[in-house]
Write an enzyme that holds these catalytic residues in place. Structure first.
Site, short mmCIF file in Angstrom:
data_model
loop_
_atom_site.label_atom_id
_atom_site.label_comp_id
_atom_site.label_asym_id
_atom_site.label_seq_id
_atom_site.Cartn_x
_atom_site.Cartn_y
_atom_site.Cartn_z
CB CYS A 243 -0.87 -0.08 1.25
SG CYS A 243 -1.75 1.41 1.68
CG HIS A 244 0.35 4.76 -2.55
ND1 HIS A 244 -0.75 4.37 -3.26
CD2 HIS A 244 1.30 5.08 -3.46
CE1 HIS A 244 -0.49 4.45 -4.56
NE2 HIS A 244 0.75 4.87 -4.70
CB THR A 245 0.74 3.73 4.32
OG1 THR A 245 -0.51 4.25 3.91
CG2 THR A 245 1.12 4.36 5.64
CG HIS B 249 -0.29 -1.25 6.24
ND1 HIS B 249 0.71 -0.83 5.40
CD2 HIS B 249 -1.42 -0.66 5.83
CE1 HIS B 249 0.18 0.02 4.52
NE2 HIS B 249 -1.10 0.12 4.75
CD GLU B 250 -3.94 -3.20 1.23
OE1 GLU B 250 -4.24 -2.00 1.23
OE2 GLU B 250 -3.73 -3.83 0.20
CB CYS C 26 -8.50 -0.74 23.15
SG CYS C 26 -9.47 0.64 23.80
CB CYS D 284 -10.40 4.22 24.60
SG CYS D 284 -10.67 4.17 22.82
CB CYS E 44 -13.30 1.57 21.55
SG CYS E 44 -11.73 1.40 20.65
CB CYS F 260 -8.66 2.89 19.20
SG CYS F 260 -8.10 2.08 20.69
NE ARG G 130 -6.54 8.47 17.49
CZ ARG G 130 -6.94 9.64 17.98
NH1 ARG G 130 -6.39 10.76 17.58
NH2 ARG G 130 -7.92 9.69 18.87
CB CYS H 73 -4.89 -0.94 4.46
SG CYS H 73 -4.49 0.81 4.34
NE ARG I 4 -3.66 -2.12 -2.08
CZ ARG I 4 -3.49 -0.79 -2.07
NH1 ARG I 4 -2.94 -0.19 -3.11
NH2 ARG I 4 -3.86 -0.07 -1.01
#
Ligand SMILES: [Zn+2]
Ligand SMILES: [Zn+2]
Length: 380
Positions: A48-50, A70-71, A100, A103, A106, A114, A118, A178, A373
């Site tokens: 992913c771009h991130t 992360h994906e 979580c 909080c 959430c 969160c 977060r 994601c 992708r």
């Protein structure tokens, strides 16, 4: 199968030793999960771009060596103390921003931001003890956004894992962890077009096309794509796009072009481009009286959004969203079901597949702007 619970696992991971340099497949040690943590065997991941942005590390604090990713989709290998709602064998999607369940955010029906989990792009260690679970011959390797899925095994906080239908093919639904959920949720949860609506989507990358897919699912009658390049237009028709505007081909601002095409403006718009000019156009192109614009794309650090406040007085609404307003653990299972019941189509987002050993190819495709992708097969 012999249980590996409680032991250090040796496995392959793609390590980023330096910013912008090709990842290196290394043998890493993955420590067992601690309290409220889960160790997951990753089967499929995508880029992913991130990942690309933090790998290039232009303008942020560089944190290396690091394992990006992360994906993804995977299977729980073992659980740490205090984990009650996941068991070994469960199918899961890792998520870069957690839930979580305790909080204020959430507990709020509105928020998915969160307090505890977060997204934190500067943290390269686990919350529990401030340490990494990855090492190479004793040298710690940093985590990335609590997920680090470019590893055959990874450790996550339990709040960053969505348990999903085990019948769902992980090589497809991994995309929901994601980008696709971000665009889809921006449209379905925030812009909320009604059946027959007119919609505009700015920026036709994977996230923008997922927003278009959301509009298609919602039954929009016209979906207008806006981009600075025309190359995605043919492909975008598969995602429900009915018209296309190349913003570089018009003398007047795009919002005026769209207003003329739609008798005063669209019912809703989503910006996935991250360009502040496109964000302003996305807002100003919605119809007065009821139009809603939603910002998804990440702006540059010094951008400022400028519009005449009379646009608000004329009852145009501007909203922003993070991860499509989905609460990862509570909501992602139902997004997976949308795929399972064939409402949501994921195959069309997959333009490349590579074995894990060739993960750098996925970076090359993305750098060249080639495709949407690329699925990375961890067992190959
Ligand atoms: Zn929370
Ligand atoms: Zn992402």
């Amino acid at each position: 199968m012999v249980s590996t619970a409680g032991q250090v696992i040796l496995c392959r991971a793609a390590v980023a030793w330096e910013a912008g340099k090709p990842l290196v497949i290394e043998e890493v040690e993955v420590a067992p999960p601690q309290a409220m943590e889960v160790r997951v065997k990753i089967l499929f991941t995508s880029l992913c771009h991130t990942d690309l942005y933090f790998w290039e590390a232009k303008g942020q604090n560089p944190l290396f060596p690091r394992i990006f990713g992360h994906e993804a989709g995977g299977i729980v290998e073992s659980i740490g103390e205090g984990v009650t709602d996941l068991r070994p064998g469960d199918h899961v999607l890792p998520v870069f921003t957690g839930e979580c369940k305790e909080c204020r955010h959430c507990k709020s029906e509105e928020s998915n931001m969160c307090d505890l989990l977060r997204i934190n792009t500067d943290r390269g260690v686990m919350l529990h003890d401030g340490k990494s679970r990855f090492s190479i011959k004793g040298q710690p390797i940093y985590h990335f956004v609590g997920t680090s899925t470019f590893s055959e095994f990874t450790v996550l906080h339990v709040g960053c894992l969505a348990k999903i239908n085990p019948a769902a093919p992980l090589d497809k639904v991994c995309l929901l962890s994601c980008g696709i959920s971000t665009g889809l949720g921006a449209m379905l949860n925030v812009a909320k077009p009604k059946k027959g609506s007119t919609v505009a989507v700015f920026g036709l990358g994977a996230v923008g096309l997922a927003a278009a897919e959301g509009a298609r699912i919602a039954g929009a009658s016209r979906i207008i794509g806006v981009d600075r390049s025309s190359k995605r237009f043919e492909e975008a028709k598969k995602f429900g796009l009915t018209e296309f505007v190349n913003s570089t081909e018009h003398e007047k601002p795009v919002q005026e072009v769209i207003a003329e095409m739609t008798d005063g403006g669209v019912d809703c718009s989503v910006d996935c481009s991250g360009s502040v000019d496109a964000m302003i156009s996305a807002f100003e192109c919605v119809h007065d009286g009821w139009g809603v614009a939603v910002l998804v794309g990440l702006p540059s650090k010094d951008d400022a959004f400028k519009t005449n406040p009379v646009n608000f007085l004329n009852e145009k609404t501007l909203k922003g969203t993070f991860f499509g307003n989905y609460k990862p653990r509570s909501d992602l299972p139902s997004v997976v079901e949308k795929y399972m019941n064939k409402e949501l189509e994921l195959e069309k987002f997959i333009t490349h597949e590579v074995p894990f050993a060739e993960i750098n190819k996925a970076f090359e495709y993305m750098l060249e702007g080639d495709g949407l992708r690329c699925i990375i097969h961890m067992d190959a």
